[in-house]
Design a protein around this motif. Structure first.
Motif, PDB file in Angstrom:
ATOM      1  N   VAL A 220       0.867  -1.177   0.000  1.00  0.00           N
ATOM      2  CA  VAL A 220       0.000   0.000   0.000  1.00  0.00           C
ATOM      3  C   VAL A 220       0.902   1.224   0.000  1.00  0.00           C
ATOM      4  O   VAL A 220       1.896   1.292   0.725  1.00  0.00           O
ATOM      5  N   THR A 221       0.590   2.205  -0.827  1.00  0.00           N
ATOM      6  CA  THR A 221       1.400   3.413  -0.949  1.00  0.00           C
ATOM      7  C   THR A 221       1.382   4.247   0.333  1.00  0.00           C
ATOM      8  O   THR A 221       0.499   4.092   1.187  1.00  0.00           O
ATOM      9  N   LEU A 241       0.740  -6.839   0.215  1.00  0.00           N
ATOM     10  CA  LEU A 241       1.685  -7.351   1.202  1.00  0.00           C
ATOM     11  C   LEU A 241       1.568  -6.546   2.488  1.00  0.00           C
ATOM     12  O   LEU A 241       1.146  -5.387   2.479  1.00  0.00           O
ATOM     13  N   GLY A 242       1.941  -7.181   3.568  1.00  0.00           N
ATOM     14  CA  GLY A 242       1.805  -6.521   4.859  1.00  0.00           C
ATOM     15  C   GLY A 242       2.921  -5.534   5.150  1.00  0.00           C
ATOM     16  O   GLY A 242       2.685  -4.416   5.582  1.00  0.00           O
ATOM     17  N   GLY A 243       4.157  -5.962   4.895  1.00  0.00           N
ATOM     18  CA  GLY A 243       5.295  -5.088   5.171  1.00  0.00           C
ATOM     19  C   GLY A 243       5.558  -4.942   6.657  1.00  0.00           C
ATOM     20  O   GLY A 243       4.999  -5.644   7.494  1.00  0.00           O
ATOM     21  N   LYS A 258      -5.406   0.712   6.143  1.00  0.00           N
ATOM     22  CA  LYS A 258      -4.805   0.845   4.813  1.00  0.00           C
ATOM     23  C   LYS A 258      -5.216  -0.317   3.917  1.00  0.00           C
ATOM     24  O   LYS A 258      -5.574  -0.141   2.756  1.00  0.00           O
ATOM     25  N   TRP A 259      -5.152  -1.520   4.462  1.00  0.00           N
ATOM     26  CA  TRP A 259      -5.505  -2.693   3.683  1.00  0.00           C
ATOM     27  C   TRP A 259      -6.986  -2.682   3.306  1.00  0.00           C
ATOM     28  O   TRP A 259      -7.352  -3.054   2.194  1.00  0.00           O
ATOM     29  N   ARG A 260      -7.838  -2.246   4.237  1.00  0.00           N
ATOM     30  CA  ARG A 260      -9.280  -2.281   4.014  1.00  0.00           C
ATOM     31  C   ARG A 260      -9.665  -1.517   2.742  1.00  0.00           C
ATOM     32  O   ARG A 260     -10.426  -2.015   1.910  1.00  0.00           O
ATOM     33  N   GLY A 261      -9.145  -0.321   2.585  1.00  0.00           N
ATOM     34  CA  GLY A 261      -9.496   0.475   1.425  1.00  0.00           C
ATOM     35  C   GLY A 261      -8.979  -0.120   0.130  1.00  0.00           C
ATOM     36  O   GLY A 261      -9.714  -0.204  -0.867  1.00  0.00           O
ATOM     37  N   ALA A 262      -7.713  -0.564   0.138  1.00  0.00           N
ATOM     38  CA  ALA A 262      -7.113  -1.092  -1.088  1.00  0.00           C
ATOM     39  C   ALA A 262      -7.756  -2.403  -1.524  1.00  0.00           C
ATOM     40  O   ALA A 262      -7.779  -2.724  -2.726  1.00  0.00           O
ATOM     41  N   LEU A 263      -8.312  -3.160  -0.588  1.00  0.00           N
ATOM     42  CA  LEU A 263      -8.933  -4.433  -0.925  1.00  0.00           C
ATOM     43  C   LEU A 263     -10.220  -4.272  -1.725  1.00  0.00           C
ATOM     44  O   LEU A 263     -10.744  -5.246  -2.261  1.00  0.00           O
ATOM     45  N   LEU A 295     -11.251  -8.393   6.827  1.00  0.00           N
ATOM     46  CA  LEU A 295     -11.139  -7.317   5.837  1.00  0.00           C
ATOM     47  C   LEU A 295     -11.481  -7.781   4.433  1.00  0.00           C
ATOM     48  O   LEU A 295     -11.809  -6.970   3.566  1.00  0.00           O
ATOM     49  N   LEU A 296     -11.408  -9.097   4.202  1.00  0.00           N
ATOM     50  CA  LEU A 296     -11.658  -9.640   2.868  1.00  0.00           C
ATOM     51  C   LEU A 296     -13.144  -9.729   2.560  1.00  0.00           C
ATOM     52  O   LEU A 296     -13.529  -9.930   1.425  1.00  0.00           O
TER      53      LEU A 296
END
Length: 296
Positions: A220-221, A241-243, A258-263, A295-296
């Motif tokens: 995620v950026t 990726l989690g990072g 961050k992940w929620r939006g990008a998913l 989140l998925l």
């Protein structure tokens, strides 16, 4: 579960064929189930000398502890599988933890963390023929590009040939690209600006003679709002990726957001997350994994 290290050592020393036997009888499943989403737990960091997690520099150095965390994560509903190197996957095969799971073999681990040759990231892990022989489901490779380091060119060419070899076997390969550079202390840093991530996706998408079996594994950026435009760069399916998330509960919660939006983006099909779920700030692996699955 409690991992019996003595039993693993006994099998490895007296009956090494047990690993191949476990792989041969392992029940398999499609890469994607009916939901079309993927939740993969990553644990290929140790083979690159990257043992730190959650503020502890040697968190992943205890193999029994790592295996127990992995087995717990894999047992949670909604977790599809694991990404790891041969040593860890062999242990998980012997433990029966990979039955009915998606298994990704990690292919290039030669760019050791902190080494002068970190960007000359040789393919020292699973080969395409190993992934095929063991009946694993996909491979993963890391592609870091520093315009000032000629080692990146070696990795770039090797990556293209690995993409070709996987496509020839009709095996998916997850390419994890970054634009990277060294800071004033010589440490390698990944650039997570929108421009850099966009360029890395464009480069990775064009590698090899066919992209039919290529997936992207992307960060995620820095500004999550940039992700929609960034992910429009390619039609290849992607996972996030989690990072490195950090050691506090606040940083963990921020990563989830961050992940929620990008998913929600059309090319993003899931998550591949390791240390932040296996070594969460509060120590509750099951809760961390369940939150990510949600989140998925």
């Amino acid at each position: 579960m409690t991992v019996d290290i003595s039993e693993l050592v006994r099998l490895r020393s007296r009956h090494p064929e047990a690993i191949a036997e476990a792989a041969a009888r392992r029940p398999r499943r499609p890469l994607l189930n009916s939901s079309g989403r993927l939740m993969i737990v990553a644990a290929d960091h140790p083979a690159r000398g990257a043992l730190g997690a959650g503020g502890r520099s040697m968190a992943m150095a205890n193999r029994a502890d790592l295996l127990e965390r992995l087995c717990l994560a894999l047992s949670r509903p909604g977790v599809d599988g694991v990404l790891a190197t041969a040593d860890i996957l062999d242990d998980l095969l012997l433990l029966g933890a990979l039955d009915g799971k998606v298994v990704l073999g990690s292919m290039n681990r030669g760019g050791l963390q902190g080494a002068s040759f970190e960007l000359d990231d040789r393919f020292t892990g699973h080969r395409p023929e190993d992934i095929e022989r063991l009946g694993f489901d996909a491979g993963k490779l890391l592609l870091r590009i520093d315009h000032d380091d000629p080692g990146s060119l070696t990795t770039l060419e090797s990556t293209a040939r690995a993409v070709d070899a996987m496509a020839a076997r009709k095996l998916p390969v997850f390419v994890e690209p970054f634009i990277s550079r060294r800071d004033e202390q010589g440490r390698l840093r990944n650039d997570l600006s929108a421009e850099a991530v966009t360029k890395s996706i464009a480069i990775a998408s064009g590698l090899g003679g066919s992209s039919a079996y290529t997936w992207l594994k992307v960060p995620v950026t820095d500004n999550p709002d940039d992700m929609a435009e960034v992910m429009a760069t390619s039609t290849l399916p992607a996972v996030l990726l989690g990072g490195e998330v950090g050691g506090s509960a606040e940083e963990q919660a921020g990563a989830y957001e961050k992940w929620r939006g990008a998913l929600q983006l059309p090319t993003v099909c899931g998550l591949v997350v390791g240390r932040s779920l296996l070594y969460p700030a509060d120590g509750d692996v099951a809760a961390a994994v369940d939150t990510a699955v949600g989140l998925l």
